[in-house]
Scaffold this active site. Sequence first.
Site, PDB file in Angstrom:
ATOM      1  N   TYR A   1       0.846  -1.199   0.000  1.00  0.00           N
ATOM      2  CA  TYR A   1       0.000   0.000   0.000  1.00  0.00           C
ATOM      3  C   TYR A   1       0.881   1.248   0.000  1.00  0.00           C
ATOM      4  O   TYR A   1       1.799   1.377   0.808  1.00  0.00           O
ATOM      5  CB  TYR A   1      -0.891  -0.044   1.244  1.00  0.00           C
ATOM      6  CG  TYR A   1      -1.848   1.117   1.417  1.00  0.00           C
ATOM      7  CD1 TYR A   1      -2.235   1.928   0.358  1.00  0.00           C
ATOM      8  CD2 TYR A   1      -2.399   1.392   2.664  1.00  0.00           C
ATOM      9  CE1 TYR A   1      -3.125   2.972   0.533  1.00  0.00           C
ATOM     10  CE2 TYR A   1      -3.297   2.423   2.849  1.00  0.00           C
ATOM     11  CZ  TYR A   1      -3.651   3.221   1.787  1.00  0.00           C
ATOM     12  OH  TYR A   1      -4.532   4.254   1.968  1.00  0.00           O
ATOM     13  N   CYS A   2       0.602   2.171  -0.941  1.00  0.00           N
ATOM     14  CA  CYS A   2       1.281   3.454  -1.013  1.00  0.00           C
ATOM     15  C   CYS A   2       2.795   3.235  -1.145  1.00  0.00           C
ATOM     16  O   CYS A   2       3.253   2.518  -2.021  1.00  0.00           O
ATOM     17  CB  CYS A   2       0.914   4.301   0.207  1.00  0.00           C
ATOM     18  SG  CYS A   2       1.551   5.984   0.214  1.00  0.00           S
ATOM     19  N   LEU A   3       3.579   3.819  -0.264  1.00  0.00           N
ATOM     20  CA  LEU A   3       5.026   3.653  -0.307  1.00  0.00           C
ATOM     21  C   LEU A   3       5.423   2.194  -0.149  1.00  0.00           C
ATOM     22  O   LEU A   3       6.420   1.732  -0.725  1.00  0.00           O
ATOM     23  CB  LEU A   3       5.655   4.504   0.802  1.00  0.00           C
ATOM     24  CG  LEU A   3       7.172   4.639   0.863  1.00  0.00           C
ATOM     25  CD1 LEU A   3       7.738   5.057  -0.476  1.00  0.00           C
ATOM     26  CD2 LEU A   3       7.553   5.638   1.940  1.00  0.00           C
TER      27      LEU A   3
END
Length: 573
Positions: free
Chosen positions: A304-306
Amino acid sequence: MDGVAETIDRATSAMIAQFTKGLSPATVAYAFSDWALHLALSPGKQMQLGQKALRKQTRMIDYMMRCCAQQDADPAIDPLPQDKRFNDPAWKEQPFNWIAQAFLLNQQWWDAATTGVKGVNHHHEDMVEFTTRQILDMLAPTNFLATNPVLQQKIVETKGQCLIDGFQHLIEDMQRNLRGEPPMGAEKFKPGDTVATAKGKIVYRNRLIELIQYEPTTEKVRPEPVLIVPAWIMKYYILDLSPHNSLVKWLTDQGFTVFMISWHNPDADDRDLSMESYRLLGPMAAIDAVTKITGSSKLHAMGYCLGGTLLSITAATMARDHDDRLASITLLAAQTEFSEPGELGLFIDEGQLNMLESMMWSQGYLDSSQMGGAFQMLRSNDLIWSHVLNTYMMGERDPMFDLMAWNADGTRMPYAMHSQYLRRLFLEDQLAEGKYEVEGREITLSSIHQPIFVVSTERDHVAPWHSVHKIHLLTGTELTFVLTSGGHNAGIVSEPGHKHRSFHILTRQPDGPSYGADEWVSHAKYQEGSWWIEWGKWLENRSGTPVAPPSMGAPDKGYPPLHDAPGYYVLEH
């Protein structure tokens, strides 16, 4: 002597950065001078802007005359769809309708003035347009008592009590901020008590992660476990909020064995943790533990995300090194191509990086409050000025809820890692260009052969969906792309039954045709509801026949249960 000079320069930049929240005054001045000089050398653009000003003045006068003749005159200009500041009926009364219309016309003129000037560097144009918009948002008539009819009505209705309540809210928030305490009401959402409540055990710990194994909730589970790699810019429990919207609980209820990485919150002692440290101590260490604990040779990995960006780097490295333990890859709101990172890219150039690196150099990390300011500026209407108006002037404090409390539970970013991330990925786009090196050798996303499931959100200010969509250009493997309603966080926390949720979905077969982002929407299938259900089916189709759940941990293999979930790292401040 060179070292002394560099230290003085670093210390000076760090001191300025503390005052400006990491914003480089030199970069802003350079951008505005570039715009102003080119505008001064563009008489045609000046003439065009003069004509626009005259037309807008004429429209305003015409509107005022029509208002005098009739009560419900058509406006001279409509706000943008996302601008809700003037929705209240009080803004239709004179003279406040004139004030609102004049502001919107002025705002539109400044947008024309700061864009389309020939010769201006594109990045500088974006910075000037963005900065001008921030100034206009600050000066909006909604922010002042004399020009806000809604606030005036509130003061009359409450006999001034709203101002007293608002002042008390301001004092409370200032005191909490000085003491380093979370916002009012956030204390009701403590991990392990009201959030992050899914049952599990910490089965592995190193200096950077705790690995949580969640208890099964079904008699049988799929043989391939699911490993979740959250971003370390946030606490993991956004994926295990309250029981009704916990992605972890939903996955275990679907018959999956779920593991979650919980990141350590770095401090000054962790300044030298690098991107490679995060890869090795994070997903690689977790993959080793998960496969040994479960005995499965394959696992589904989700980032998720980074954390998704790191997972893509990890997957490409594993593909290069012929490590075939990933059965599938899922990326949520994660960028792999950074040439168009959206407005967040305004804060990434050599000047800005120098300020950020100097600030991190002095303290060893970037604090969550220093990052939070940049994210708030991207949505200043919603996150800054509406908050000031409602809380400190109207005296109405928004009730705290799980996602808001999680958002206030920030983390830090170590100096070495964050500098490498911003420079190698954001600024130089090495991963997309095949220049990103791991252990001295380049990796490429085109080497990934596992099926990939990518989720992006329509209103993502952190990872804009057009940017996330560019993964189609970087890999030829089977790729299912989902564009869901909502923003960077709320669009991901999209449990079945959540109202007003919908998404588009389209699968590109290996080496099949790819569409540009806008063209993709016209080909994708539209569905009401939660994308979780579609993802669950996708995982099931790539999993084996259900088997008995694995044990919690594996003491005989060096992975004994250490502590109940959520563990210690998630509680670090």
